[in-house]
Design a protein around this motif. Structure first.
Motif, PDB file in Angstrom:
ATOM      1  N   VAL A 124       0.804  -1.239   0.000  1.00 42.30           N
ATOM      2  CA  VAL A 124       0.000   0.000   0.000  1.00 42.30           C
ATOM      3  C   VAL A 124       0.828   1.276   0.000  1.00 42.30           C
ATOM      4  CG1 VAL A 124      -1.823  -1.203   1.292  1.00 42.30           C
ATOM      5  CG2 VAL A 124      -0.219   0.262   2.526  1.00 42.30           C
ATOM      6  N   LYS A 125       2.169   1.153   0.004  1.00 38.99           N
ATOM      7  CA  LYS A 125       2.992   2.338   0.296  1.00 38.99           C
ATOM      8  C   LYS A 125       2.748   3.504  -0.657  1.00 38.99           C
ATOM      9  CE  LYS A 125       7.273   0.651  -1.860  1.00 38.99           C
ATOM     10  NZ  LYS A 125       7.160  -0.785  -2.152  1.00 38.99           N
ATOM     11  N   GLU A 126       2.403   3.212  -1.911  1.00 40.10           N
ATOM     12  CA  GLU A 126       2.192   4.308  -2.870  1.00 40.10           C
ATOM     13  C   GLU A 126       0.949   5.140  -2.564  1.00 40.10           C
ATOM     14  OE1 GLU A 126       0.489   2.650  -6.892  1.00 40.10           O
ATOM     15  OE2 GLU A 126       1.629   1.036  -5.972  1.00 40.10           O
ATOM     16  N   TYR A 127       0.043   4.619  -1.733  1.00 37.47           N
ATOM     17  CA  TYR A 127      -1.195   5.347  -1.441  1.00 37.47           C
ATOM     18  C   TYR A 127      -1.115   6.182  -0.152  1.00 37.47           C
ATOM     19  CZ  TYR A 127      -2.923   1.776  -4.713  1.00 37.47           C
ATOM     20  OH  TYR A 127      -3.101   0.963  -5.792  1.00 37.47           O
ATOM     21  N   ILE A 128      -0.019   6.045   0.603  1.00 31.00           N
ATOM     22  CA  ILE A 128       0.059   6.700   1.919  1.00 31.00           C
ATOM     23  C   ILE A 128       0.496   8.163   1.779  1.00 31.00           C
ATOM     24  CG2 ILE A 128       1.177   6.631   4.192  1.00 31.00           C
ATOM     25  CD1 ILE A 128       1.566   3.604   3.782  1.00 31.00           C
ATOM     26  N   LYS A 129      -0.277   9.059   2.402  1.00 32.21           N
ATOM     27  CA  LYS A 129       0.040  10.489   2.365  1.00 32.21           C
ATOM     28  C   LYS A 129       1.225  10.791   3.292  1.00 32.21           C
ATOM     29  CE  LYS A 129      -3.641  11.806  -0.085  1.00 32.21           C
ATOM     30  NZ  LYS A 129      -3.512  12.257  -1.472  1.00 32.21           N
ATOM     31  N   GLU A 130       1.905  11.869   2.997  1.00 37.79           N
ATOM     32  CA  GLU A 130       3.114  12.208   3.756  1.00 37.79           C
ATOM     33  C   GLU A 130       2.833  12.453   5.238  1.00 37.79           C
ATOM     34  OE1 GLU A 130       6.720  15.298   3.013  1.00 37.79           O
ATOM     35  OE2 GLU A 130       5.462  14.816   1.274  1.00 37.79           O
ATOM     36  N   ALA A 131       1.662  13.035   5.538  1.00 38.15           N
ATOM     37  CA  ALA A 131       1.340  13.401   6.929  1.00 38.15           C
ATOM     38  C   ALA A 131       0.945  12.189   7.774  1.00 38.15           C
ATOM     39  CB  ALA A 131       0.202  14.414   6.940  1.00 38.15           C
ATOM     40  N   THR A 132       0.738  11.056   7.148  1.00 33.20           N
ATOM     41  CA  THR A 132       0.263   9.873   7.883  1.00 33.20           C
ATOM     42  C   THR A 132       1.421   9.151   8.566  1.00 33.20           C
ATOM     43  OG1 THR A 132      -1.514   9.583   6.274  1.00 33.20           O
ATOM     44  CG2 THR A 132      -0.989   7.681   7.651  1.00 33.20           C
ATOM     45  N   GLU A 133       1.223   8.854   9.845  1.00 28.96           N
ATOM     46  CA  GLU A 133       2.243   8.105  10.572  1.00 28.96           C
ATOM     47  C   GLU A 133       2.071   6.609  10.315  1.00 28.96           C
ATOM     48  OE1 GLU A 133       3.747   7.173  15.115  1.00 28.96           O
ATOM     49  OE2 GLU A 133       2.065   8.537  14.825  1.00 28.96           O
ATOM     50  N   VAL A 134       3.184   5.908  10.163  1.00 31.66           N
ATOM     51  CA  VAL A 134       3.132   4.455   9.952  1.00 31.66           C
ATOM     52  C   VAL A 134       3.925   3.770  11.066  1.00 31.66           C
ATOM     53  CG1 VAL A 134       3.759   2.537   8.423  1.00 31.66           C
ATOM     54  CG2 VAL A 134       2.971   4.705   7.439  1.00 31.66           C
ATOM     55  N   ARG A 135       3.300   2.785  11.698  1.00 30.48           N
ATOM     56  CA  ARG A 135       4.020   2.011  12.716  1.00 30.48           C
ATOM     57  C   ARG A 135       3.984   0.533  12.350  1.00 30.48           C
ATOM     58  NH1 ARG A 135       1.190   4.552  18.116  1.00 30.48           N
ATOM     59  NH2 ARG A 135       1.593   6.737  17.592  1.00 30.48           N
ATOM     60  N   LYS A 136       5.141  -0.060  12.246  1.00 31.69           N
ATOM     61  CA  LYS A 136       5.238  -1.506  12.008  1.00 31.69           C
ATOM     62  C   LYS A 136       5.138  -2.186  13.366  1.00 31.69           C
ATOM     63  CE  LYS A 136       9.062  -3.546  10.623  1.00 31.69           C
ATOM     64  NZ  LYS A 136      10.319  -3.856   9.899  1.00 31.69           N
ATOM     65  N   ARG A 137       4.305  -3.190  13.471  1.00 29.56           N
ATOM     66  CA  ARG A 137       4.160  -3.892  14.739  1.00 29.56           C
ATOM     67  C   ARG A 137       4.303  -5.400  14.523  1.00 29.56           C
ATOM     68  NH1 ARG A 137       5.555  -0.003  16.522  1.00 29.56           N
ATOM     69  NH2 ARG A 137       4.502   1.483  17.882  1.00 29.56           N
ATOM     70  N   VAL A 138       4.961  -6.055  15.484  1.00 31.13           N
ATOM     71  CA  VAL A 138       5.288  -7.474  15.338  1.00 31.13           C
ATOM     72  C   VAL A 138       4.167  -8.367  15.868  1.00 31.13           C
ATOM     73  CG1 VAL A 138       6.878  -9.321  16.002  1.00 31.13           C
ATOM     74  CG2 VAL A 138       7.760  -7.032  15.485  1.00 31.13           C
ATOM     75  N   PHE A 139       3.700  -9.287  15.018  1.00 31.01           N
ATOM     76  CA  PHE A 139       2.807 -10.361  15.442  1.00 31.01           C
ATOM     77  C   PHE A 139       3.531 -11.660  15.089  1.00 31.01           C
ATOM     78  CE2 PHE A 139       0.170  -6.713  14.806  1.00 31.01           C
ATOM     79  CZ  PHE A 139      -0.721  -6.768  15.856  1.00 31.01           C
ATOM     80  N   PRO A 140       4.179 -12.278  16.080  1.00 28.05           N
ATOM     81  CA  PRO A 140       5.046 -13.417  15.758  1.00 28.05           C
ATOM     82  C   PRO A 140       4.244 -14.606  15.240  1.00 28.05           C
ATOM     83  CG  PRO A 140       4.764 -13.224  18.136  1.00 28.05           C
ATOM     84  CD  PRO A 140       4.082 -12.032  17.525  1.00 28.05           C
ATOM     85  N   MET A 141       4.863 -15.390  14.361  1.00 32.01           N
ATOM     86  CA  MET A 141       4.199 -16.598  13.852  1.00 32.01           C
ATOM     87  C   MET A 141       4.528 -17.765  14.763  1.00 32.01           C
ATOM     88  SD  MET A 141       3.882 -16.543   9.826  1.00 32.01           S
ATOM     89  CE  MET A 141       5.512 -16.148   9.269  1.00 32.01           C
TER      90      MET A 141
END
Lengths: 238, 238
Positions: free
Chosen positions: A49-66
């Motif tokens: 989805v990265k091409e659709y994200i606006k500059e002002a939007t914060e992105v947080r990667k969060r871990v869900f272990p397998m």
């Protein structure tokens, strides 16, 4: 007024398989939560989805272990849900990304439940499933006429799949990397060697397609592998 | 160079549930084929996509009757495929619309086969299924963890559904209007009266949602009705 959580299905990999609704929600988000299985790994959903994200939007990667340990999983869900609820209290619009469809075998289901139980507003946008995309990619129908279709997440216990194959039901086997040799045995027991196809990393650079039973017997399928099993032989060969 | 056929899933009703890929294909089409069940009726699929169609694009509504007579159906498929092949010979980009997903219980599957067998280029764009949208609308997961999910087009024969419910499999019953009293009997036989929900015309103006078994017993469900049957009771009431 509190913020709301929107769970979004980002589909199987091609950014053009997002819906208009999903793109609009991403564009309006204050915060996007992108799940990954390990801290040092990229989030596949975020990459889509990265091409659709606006500059002002914060992105947080969060871990869900397998992992299969329920306590560990629950701990990660609860921590994540708490973090999201904190942001909702601050009137944030939070988007949670899910590969494929959010209401089918996703981590989002547990997050959704915790947030809804907390009394917050939750909405969900459906996504294109991996098997839907695979059927189009291979030009093989999933089911037609009055054929039932079983969606089966593969594990060690294959009882419901056994019954379905005996009854001649069309099947989609997800998480095929969990027990490929068990699946190979079932395919052979039902003489379906000419009626299946295994697809790994559909639509991605390292995509592989095969109808060779030996591929399943090697027991080394990639994580994102799906098997279609038809009640009749598949004419095309790979 | 000949033209190509693109089959497109337009989803269950909301125009925002089209994918970016589907919208792009519609915008580029020379000719759009929109199926309907009777000549005097609107095409629901066409109604969903109409805002995306460019002025220069030709639209043809074509009738695929809802009958069970195979000869009649085959005649309609063949006539329609011949018409499309004629346009492909004229280098036209032809888009064929399908409600929901094109590879699941659609008329497009037969058209696709005839066109591909004719040696023409065929591509298919997956769509959001009715059940995917319903799960999001109701905030009820289709399946989680290692739960199998059966997709079942209802008819007079309910054997595979019976087996699945006995095994505690989650189920989506499509075309529920075909045999609602048979379905009600199965739900009662498996004591699942608190574990199902029936949705008609999801996302449309006349949408109805119910978990009252009497609705199924009345034998007068609308055509676009889907039933979710869960292995555990559904807490929310309608």
């Amino acid at each position: 007024m509190k913020g709301s959580l929107i769970g979004i299905g980002v589909g199987p990999g091609d950014p053009e398989l997002l819906t208009i609704k999903a793109v609009k929600a991403i564009e309006k988000a204050d915060l996007i939560i992108a799940p990954c299985s390990r801290a040092e790994e990229d989030s596949i959903a975020l990459d889509i989805v990265k091409e659709y994200i606006k500059e002002a939007t914060e992105v947080r990667k969060r871990v869900f272990p397998m992992v299969t340990c329920k306590e560990t999983l629950k701990q990660h869900w609860e921590e994540n849900a708490r973090e999201i609820m904190g942001e909702l209290e601050n009137n944030k619009q939070v988007v949670f990304l899910t590969l494929g469809d959010p209401m089918l075998y996703s981590t989002y289901i547990y997050i959704n439940r915790l947030i809804a139980d907390g009394g917050y507003s939750v909405a969900t946008v459906p996504g294109i499933t991996s098997f839907g995309a695979i059927a189009c990619r291979l030009n093989i129908p999933l089911a037609e006429g009055n054929e039932p279709l079983l969606i089966y997440p593969l594990g060690k216990n294959t009882r419901a799949l056994e019954k379905a194959l005996e009854l001649g039901v069309e099947a989609v086997v997800m998480k095929a990397s969990q027990n490929p040799t068990g699946l190979a045995a079932l395919i052979e027991a039902n003489s379906l060697e000419d009626s299946f196809v295994v697809v790994s990393k559909c639509g991605q650079d390292k995509e592989t397609i095969s109808n060779n039973i030996e591929v399943l017997k090697q027991e080394r399928l990639p994580y994102l592998s799906t098997v279609l099993i038809k009640s009749k032989p598949i004419e095309r060969k790979w």
